[in-house]
Design a protein around this motif. Structure first.
Motif, PDB file in Angstrom:
ATOM      1  N   HIS A 116       0.139   5.192   4.871  1.00 17.19           N
ATOM      2  CA  HIS A 116       0.021   4.782   3.467  1.00 17.19           C
ATOM      3  C   HIS A 116      -1.209   3.878   3.276  1.00 17.19           C
ATOM      4  O   HIS A 116      -2.027   4.123   2.377  1.00 17.19           O
ATOM      5  CB  HIS A 116       1.306   4.054   3.049  1.00 17.19           C
ATOM      6  N   GLU A 117      -1.348   2.874   4.100  1.00 23.87           N
ATOM      7  CA  GLU A 117      -2.484   1.951   3.938  1.00 23.87           C
ATOM      8  C   GLU A 117      -3.808   2.660   4.200  1.00 23.87           C
ATOM      9  O   GLU A 117      -4.811   2.398   3.526  1.00 23.87           O
ATOM     10  CB  GLU A 117      -2.342   0.738   4.866  1.00 23.87           C
ATOM     11  N   HIS A 120      -5.103   4.400   1.205  1.00 21.11           N
ATOM     12  CA  HIS A 120      -5.824   3.502   0.288  1.00 21.11           C
ATOM     13  C   HIS A 120      -7.293   3.412   0.736  1.00 21.11           C
ATOM     14  O   HIS A 120      -8.210   3.474  -0.078  1.00 21.11           O
ATOM     15  CB  HIS A 120      -5.226   2.092   0.314  1.00 21.11           C
ATOM     16  N   GLU A 176      -0.967   3.483  -5.937  1.00 21.45           N
ATOM     17  CA  GLU A 176       0.111   3.640  -4.951  1.00 21.45           C
ATOM     18  C   GLU A 176       0.542   5.099  -4.835  1.00 21.45           C
ATOM     19  O   GLU A 176       0.868   5.585  -3.753  1.00 21.45           O
ATOM     20  CB  GLU A 176       1.306   2.752  -5.321  1.00 21.45           C
TER      21      GLU A 176
HETATM   22 ZN   LIG Z   1      -0.031   0.623  -1.163  1.00 19.79          ZN
END
Ligand SMILES: [Zn+2]
Length: 238
Positions: A116-117, A120, A176
């Motif tokens: 997830h990170e 980003h 997100e």
């Molecule tokens: Zn996030």
């Protein structure tokens, strides 16, 4: 440096005092025993095993297209002393992820959190998707709007978006959402066509059907870019 080769900020290195195999064995215990073990470990502020950042990036991005892996593996992942938490910091272009995630959430979870990170980071550093972010995710918003009538045909996606993603309140925003789609959907056939088209280059290496660096050909009103509108479209409404 700890024995695991991890820089832990101000870490007392004695707190990293095990290895991956020890944690794998612990995760096979009955749930109540594992919970008790974790309680005792936390009394000592112990991190059993902390995956070095570069190895974690490789593990988290396994199965993604080679260009996506190559970009994501450039990201530095700093493991800091805490039980949980983390984030991507665009100003430093770095990810931080708590050293306790493996020990207290699990070896599977740490890869999902890192994934997830890292997405980003990828959104910020892949020129195509960065261009969309710089026009306030005009193409992403459009894809979500286009997906509204097709949700019923994609039950796992619909269940995830309504049962999990939208429950996060203000956190359920385009930034997100961008990081969550590749993390949660490794098979693009589970995504509505408009969402699939937007994300497939990151997941299965298909080409983008449009050029994200061009100004979006549809006007987005001020209301179209409100969080409430994004969330309504995600839920398949008006
Ligand atoms: Zn996030």
């Amino acid at each position: 440096m700890t024995p695991a080769g991890v820089t832990l900020g101000t870490a007392d290195t004695r707190r990293v005092s095990g290895d991956r195999a020890e944690l794998e064995r612990a995760e096979r215990l009955p749930a109540a025993e594992l919970a008790e073990l974790r309680r005792r470990w936390w009394d000592e502020r112990r991190y059993v095993y902390v995956t070095p950042g570069d190895e974690l990036a490789r593990r988290a991005l396994r199965g993604f297209p080679p260009d996506v892996r190559a970009l994501g593996e450039r990201c530095r992942i700093i493991r800091f002393e805490a039980r949980a938490g983390g984030g991507f910091y665009g100003d430093r272009n770095e990810v931080e992820l708590a050293a306790g995630v493996e020990t207290y959430e699990g070896l599977g979870q740490v890869e999902l959190s890192a994934c997830h990170e890292l997405f980003h980071f990828i959104c910020w550093n892949d020129p195509r998707y960065r261009a969309d972010e710089e026009q306030n995710f005009a193409y992403l918003r459009h894809a979500v709007r286009e997906s509204r009538d097709t949700l019923a045909d994609f039950p796992r996606y619909r269940a995830w978006v309504t049962g999990s993603f939208l429950r996060q309140g203000d956190h359920a925003n385009p930034v997100e959402y961008f990081a969550d789609i590749p993390t949660n959907f490794r098979d693009t056939r589970e995504l509505p066509p408009a969402i699939r088209a937007h994300f497939a280059p990151l997941i299965d290496g298909s080409p983008l059907p449009y050029d994200l660096s061009r100004p979006a050909p549809w006007p987005l009103s001020r209301r179209d870019t409100e969080l409430a509108t994004f969330q309504r479209w995600l839920a398949g409404r008006e």
